[in-house]
Write an enzyme that holds these catalytic residues in place. Structure first.
Site, PDB file in Angstrom:
ATOM      1  N   ASP A 145     -22.655 -21.804  23.211  1.00 19.03           N
ATOM      2  CA  ASP A 145     -21.999 -22.897  22.517  1.00 19.03           C
ATOM      3  C   ASP A 145     -21.795 -22.441  21.078  1.00 19.03           C
ATOM      4  O   ASP A 145     -22.733 -22.411  20.295  1.00 19.03           O
ATOM      5  CB  ASP A 145     -22.885 -24.142  22.584  1.00 19.03           C
TER       6      ASP A 145
ATOM      7  N   ASN B 181     -27.802 -29.534  27.044  1.00 20.51           N
ATOM      8  CA  ASN B 181     -28.125 -30.689  26.199  1.00 20.51           C
ATOM      9  C   ASN B 181     -29.448 -31.307  26.637  1.00 20.51           C
ATOM     10  O   ASN B 181     -29.550 -32.506  26.844  1.00 20.51           O
ATOM     11  CB  ASN B 181     -26.985 -31.719  26.225  1.00 20.51           C
TER      12      ASN B 181
END
Length: 197
Positions: free
Chosen positions: A149, A9
């Site tokens: 992800d 992130n």
């Protein structure tokens, strides 16, 4: 071998917090990273040049600070492939494939699909293109390992509140069915295989 998959992130933010150094202390052979949110020219050498590793980055071509993936490896790959080989899907820096003698390693950051109906359809098409990509790799390499992800929870056990999320993108039946297709194609969810509970 020790392999690590990590959605950072934002790789620059993770580096500033010291989290990147902590992961490298784990001494993995290969580290697949998703959501770097950067292009290589935005990165300091402490991120790109890690002692003992070769690094590769794929980043968004049109939106700086968006998506992006990276791989750090102790062993030089024989081949490197950026994206899925299709312009529609390769502008966002979502997939990086490294081919070694014994296996192919893929790190991927799948679209969220929640922006609007068009983006959700893009996500579904991306799923199909990705599955074709890894199935093609399986024909060329004995072993394929992919991490990343996927922006989907496969089963109810994967969510804290499955009933409340049953109509939410990321847990829709069509998305969950895609994961079934991946498993039917011979891939193994290694986390679930080890932790059935």
């Amino acid at each position: 071998m020790k392999l690590i998959s990590w959605n950072v992130n934002g790789i620059r933010a993770s580096h500033k917090k010291g989290a990147l150094d902590e992961v490298f202390k784990l001494n993995a052979d290969i580290i697949g990273i998703q959501e770097t949110k950067s292009t290589p020219d935005q990165l300091v050498s402490e991120i790109t040049d890690r002692p003992g590793y070769v690094s590769y980055f794929d980043s968004a071509k049109e939106r700086k600070g968006y998506s992006g993936v990276a791989v750090y490896t102790k062993v030089q790959p024989e081949e490197i492939h950026y994206g899925l080989g299709n312009d529609e899907y390769d502008t966002e820096g979502r997939c990086l494939t490294l081919c070694f003698k014994e296996f192919a390693f893929v790190t991927a950051y799948f679209p969220n699909g929640g922006r609007d109906a068009d983006h959700f359809q893009f996500k579904l098409r991306y799923y199909d293109m990705f599955l074709k990509h890894v199935e093609k790799l399986k024909k060329q390499h004995k072993n394929v390992i992919f991490c990343g992800d996927l922006n989907v929870a496969h089963n109810e056990i994967d969510l804290a509140r499955p009933k409340e999320n049953s109509n939410q993108i990321g847990f829709l039946p069509i998305e969950r069915a895609w994961v079934d297709r991946v498993i039917d194609a011979g891939f193994i969810d290694t986390f679930r295989a080890l932790h059935k509970e």
